[in-house]
Design a protein around this motif. Structure first.
Motif, PDB file in Angstrom:
ATOM      1  N   GLU A 268       0.859  -1.175   0.000  1.00  0.00           N
ATOM      2  CA  GLU A 268       0.000   0.000   0.000  1.00  0.00           C
ATOM      3  C   GLU A 268       0.900   1.232   0.000  1.00  0.00           C
ATOM      4  O   GLU A 268       2.095   1.149   0.294  1.00  0.00           O
ATOM      5  CB  GLU A 268      -0.899   0.010   1.229  1.00  0.00           C
ATOM      6  CG  GLU A 268      -0.128   0.051   2.548  1.00  0.00           C
ATOM      7  CD  GLU A 268      -1.009  -0.075   3.767  1.00  0.00           C
ATOM      8  OE1 GLU A 268      -2.134   0.455   3.742  1.00  0.00           O
ATOM      9  OE2 GLU A 268      -0.569  -0.706   4.755  1.00  0.00           O
TER      10      GLU A 268
ATOM     11  N   ARG B 299      -9.633  -1.096   8.959  1.00  0.00           N
ATOM     12  CA  ARG B 299      -9.168  -1.517   7.640  1.00  0.00           C
ATOM     13  C   ARG B 299      -7.766  -0.985   7.375  1.00  0.00           C
ATOM     14  O   ARG B 299      -6.990  -1.597   6.642  1.00  0.00           O
ATOM     15  CB  ARG B 299     -10.129  -1.036   6.558  1.00  0.00           C
ATOM     16  CG  ARG B 299     -11.540  -1.581   6.652  1.00  0.00           C
ATOM     17  CD  ARG B 299     -12.405  -0.976   5.554  1.00  0.00           C
ATOM     18  NE  ARG B 299     -12.411   0.490   5.636  1.00  0.00           N
ATOM     19  CZ  ARG B 299     -12.797   1.300   4.648  1.00  0.00           C
ATOM     20  NH1 ARG B 299     -13.188   0.784   3.482  1.00  0.00           N
ATOM     21  NH2 ARG B 299     -12.789   2.600   4.810  1.00  0.00           N
ATOM     22  N   HIS B 300      -7.461   0.169   7.964  1.00  0.00           N
ATOM     23  CA  HIS B 300      -6.159   0.807   7.762  1.00  0.00           C
ATOM     24  C   HIS B 300      -5.164   0.313   8.805  1.00  0.00           C
ATOM     25  O   HIS B 300      -5.456   0.329  10.001  1.00  0.00           O
ATOM     26  CB  HIS B 300      -6.288   2.328   7.859  1.00  0.00           C
ATOM     27  CG  HIS B 300      -6.985   2.933   6.685  1.00  0.00           C
ATOM     28  ND1 HIS B 300      -6.327   3.269   5.524  1.00  0.00           N
ATOM     29  CD2 HIS B 300      -8.289   3.264   6.489  1.00  0.00           C
ATOM     30  CE1 HIS B 300      -7.186   3.790   4.659  1.00  0.00           C
ATOM     31  NE2 HIS B 300      -8.386   3.787   5.215  1.00  0.00           N
TER      32      HIS B 300
ATOM     33  N   SER C 223      -3.458  -1.516  -6.411  1.00  0.00           N
ATOM     34  CA  SER C 223      -4.033  -0.374  -7.123  1.00  0.00           C
ATOM     35  C   SER C 223      -3.473  -0.264  -8.536  1.00  0.00           C
ATOM     36  O   SER C 223      -2.289  -0.536  -8.784  1.00  0.00           O
ATOM     37  CB  SER C 223      -3.744   0.927  -6.371  1.00  0.00           C
ATOM     38  OG  SER C 223      -4.428   0.972  -5.140  1.00  0.00           O
TER      39      SER C 223
ATOM     40  N   TYR D 127       0.930  -4.292   3.214  1.00  0.00           N
ATOM     41  CA  TYR D 127      -0.368  -4.278   3.880  1.00  0.00           C
ATOM     42  C   TYR D 127      -0.595  -5.574   4.652  1.00  0.00           C
ATOM     43  O   TYR D 127      -0.348  -6.672   4.151  1.00  0.00           O
ATOM     44  CB  TYR D 127      -1.486  -4.082   2.861  1.00  0.00           C
ATOM     45  CG  TYR D 127      -2.855  -4.004   3.483  1.00  0.00           C
ATOM     46  CD1 TYR D 127      -3.223  -2.905   4.238  1.00  0.00           C
ATOM     47  CD2 TYR D 127      -3.776  -5.040   3.328  1.00  0.00           C
ATOM     48  CE1 TYR D 127      -4.475  -2.821   4.829  1.00  0.00           C
ATOM     49  CE2 TYR D 127      -5.035  -4.968   3.894  1.00  0.00           C
ATOM     50  CZ  TYR D 127      -5.379  -3.858   4.651  1.00  0.00           C
ATOM     51  OH  TYR D 127      -6.628  -3.789   5.240  1.00  0.00           O
TER      52      TYR D 127
ATOM     53  N   ALA E 180      -3.215  -7.797   5.741  1.00  0.00           N
ATOM     54  CA  ALA E 180      -4.619  -8.151   5.567  1.00  0.00           C
ATOM     55  C   ALA E 180      -5.127  -8.944   6.764  1.00  0.00           C
ATOM     56  O   ALA E 180      -4.377  -9.696   7.403  1.00  0.00           O
ATOM     57  CB  ALA E 180      -4.787  -8.968   4.288  1.00  0.00           C
TER      58      ALA E 180
ATOM     59  N   VAL F 140     -10.223  -4.554   2.500  1.00  0.00           N
ATOM     60  CA  VAL F 140      -9.126  -3.641   2.222  1.00  0.00           C
ATOM     61  C   VAL F 140      -9.712  -2.253   1.983  1.00  0.00           C
ATOM     62  O   VAL F 140     -10.722  -2.113   1.283  1.00  0.00           O
ATOM     63  CB  VAL F 140      -8.327  -4.115   0.985  1.00  0.00           C
ATOM     64  CG1 VAL F 140      -7.254  -3.098   0.613  1.00  0.00           C
ATOM     65  CG2 VAL F 140      -7.724  -5.484   1.245  1.00  0.00           C
ATOM     66  N   PRO F 141      -9.128  -1.197   2.557  1.00  0.00           N
ATOM     67  CA  PRO F 141      -9.704   0.146   2.346  1.00  0.00           C
ATOM     68  C   PRO F 141      -9.578   0.586   0.892  1.00  0.00           C
ATOM     69  O   PRO F 141      -8.673   0.165   0.170  1.00  0.00           O
ATOM     70  CB  PRO F 141      -8.869   1.035   3.273  1.00  0.00           C
ATOM     71  CG  PRO F 141      -7.592   0.284   3.495  1.00  0.00           C
ATOM     72  CD  PRO F 141      -7.955  -1.168   3.437  1.00  0.00           C
ATOM     73  N   GLU F 142     -10.497   1.439   0.473  1.00  0.00           N
ATOM     74  CA  GLU F 142     -10.494   1.908  -0.898  1.00  0.00           C
ATOM     75  C   GLU F 142      -9.504   3.055  -1.070  1.00  0.00           C
ATOM     76  O   GLU F 142      -9.127   3.737  -0.113  1.00  0.00           O
ATOM     77  CB  GLU F 142     -11.896   2.373  -1.311  1.00  0.00           C
ATOM     78  CG  GLU F 142     -12.417   3.573  -0.557  1.00  0.00           C
ATOM     79  CD  GLU F 142     -13.064   3.232   0.768  1.00  0.00           C
ATOM     80  OE1 GLU F 142     -13.468   4.179   1.489  1.00  0.00           O
ATOM     81  OE2 GLU F 142     -13.177   2.026   1.091  1.00  0.00           O
ATOM     82  N   ALA F 143      -9.103   3.266  -2.325  1.00  0.00           N
ATOM     83  CA  ALA F 143      -8.231   4.382  -2.666  1.00  0.00           C
ATOM     84  C   ALA F 143      -8.996   5.700  -2.531  1.00  0.00           C
ATOM     85  O   ALA F 143     -10.218   5.750  -2.680  1.00  0.00           O
ATOM     86  CB  ALA F 143      -7.695   4.225  -4.087  1.00  0.00           C
TER      87      ALA F 143
ATOM     88  N   PHE G  56      -4.162   7.959  -1.035  1.00  0.00           N
ATOM     89  CA  PHE G  56      -3.961   6.635  -0.436  1.00  0.00           C
ATOM     90  C   PHE G  56      -4.175   5.591  -1.509  1.00  0.00           C
ATOM     91  O   PHE G  56      -5.203   5.601  -2.212  1.00  0.00           O
ATOM     92  CB  PHE G  56      -4.925   6.384   0.722  1.00  0.00           C
ATOM     93  CG  PHE G  56      -4.876   4.965   1.205  1.00  0.00           C
ATOM     94  CD1 PHE G  56      -3.792   4.497   1.927  1.00  0.00           C
ATOM     95  CD2 PHE G  56      -5.897   4.067   0.898  1.00  0.00           C
ATOM     96  CE1 PHE G  56      -3.724   3.173   2.348  1.00  0.00           C
ATOM     97  CE2 PHE G  56      -5.845   2.746   1.304  1.00  0.00           C
ATOM     98  CZ  PHE G  56      -4.750   2.298   2.034  1.00  0.00           C
TER      99      PHE G  56
ATOM    100  N   PRO H 187      -4.321   1.559  -1.980  1.00  0.00           N
ATOM    101  CA  PRO H 187      -4.313   0.219  -1.375  1.00  0.00           C
ATOM    102  C   PRO H 187      -3.526  -0.752  -2.225  1.00  0.00           C
ATOM    103  O   PRO H 187      -3.203  -0.473  -3.387  1.00  0.00           O
ATOM    104  CB  PRO H 187      -5.801  -0.144  -1.338  1.00  0.00           C
ATOM    105  CG  PRO H 187      -6.427   0.678  -2.396  1.00  0.00           C
ATOM    106  CD  PRO H 187      -5.639   1.946  -2.482  1.00  0.00           C
TER     107      PRO H 187
END
Length: 276
Positions: free
Chosen positions: A91, A188-189, A124, A145, A147, A153-156, A119, A121
């Motif tokens: 990430e 998530r982060h 990407s 990252y 997991a 997983v957090p979104e961009a 950001f 993830p």
């Protein structure tokens, strides 16, 4: 009035008449890489990046940064990359401190100027180009990252510091505040990259001692920082790395604001098998 300011490394090379004396420090608990070290001779090139040079100021290393790497990336006009990230599990955070770049994320172009924050993830689909006539400079923080099953997983996202209100620390009358780009309780982060601001006279009034590793790049101003047993004077352009449990405090004596870009790992169980 826009009072934001971000230090950009000028590069170059010192003359032979300069004294050797400097402020660089590397210890078992912390390191200080002062702005005077950010010279042309210590830059690196990256695969698949055109017209780009990089100062690597942190990397996973035994006895040093364990959870992240941090680059200061300078992209010349018409430079950039169509294959920027080689690690599909990494990430990243991009924070622009000079010039303008175009970040294309999942087919959507985002024009990012100073204060721009993205950001990214793991996995990407992104590219980055400098279509301007002057160099662009940004910080790139990368982390593997961690997991967690059943947690997404957090979104961009792409934003700018100017669009986010700083959150004052309790009982400080706003003299110590943090610009948070993600909710600190969003599990998530697994890392936070924030901006911390101290007005003149503000302090961290106790020796913070905690499990989070830190990278601090001074964007503006100067202060005296307590690192383990030492008081160290730092200014815009300096980078500090603090290993887990390094005691730390700060006194921002002025005359202007003291601000830094802060990395820390967060929201995960401790690794019980660190050597496997």
């Amino acid at each position: 009035m826009d009072r934001r300011s971000y230090f950009v490394p000028p590069g170059g090379h010192p003359p032979q008449t300069d004294l050797l004396t400097g402020r660089a420090v590397f210890t078992e608990a912390y390191a200080v890489i002062p702005k005077g070290v950010m010279r042309d001779i210590v830059t690196s090139a990256l695969p698949f990046w055109d017209k780009t040079r990089v100062w690597v100021i942190a990397r996973p290393l035994s006895g040093f940064a364990e959870t992240f790497s941090q680059y200061i990336v300078e992209v010349a006009p018409r430079g950039g990359s169509d294959k920027p990230e080689p690690d599909g599990e990494a990430e990243g955070v991009l924070f622009v401190v000079g010039g303008t770049v175009t970040l294309t994320l999942d087919g959507t172009a985002h024009r990012m100027s100073s204060g721009g924050y993205a950001f990214l993830p793991p996995g990407s689909n992104w590219t980055l180009r400098n279509d301007d006539k002057v160099p662009a400079t940004f910080h790139w923080i990368r982390k593997a990252y961690q997991a967690v099953p059943d947690i997404a997983v957090p979104e961009a996202f792409v934003t700018n510091e100017a669009d986010i209100a700083p959150v004052p620390m309790p009982d400080t009358d706003g003299r110590w505040a943090t610009t948070r780009f993600v909710d600190p309780l969003d599990v998530r982060h697994d890392m936070h990259v924030n901006i911390v601001t101290f007005e003149p006279g503000a302090v961290i009034p106790f020796l913070e001692t905690h499990v989070m590793e830190h990278g601090l790049y001074v964007l503006e101003g100067k202060a005296v920082y307590r690192l383990n047993r030492d008081w160290v004077e730092v200014e815009a352009g300096d980078f500090m790395w603090l290993r887990a449990f390094c005691p730390q405090a700060c006194y921002a004596g002025g005359p202007g604001r003291f601000r830094y870009l802060l990395y820390k790992d967060a929201n995960r169980h401790t690794n019980l098998r660190p050597f496997k």
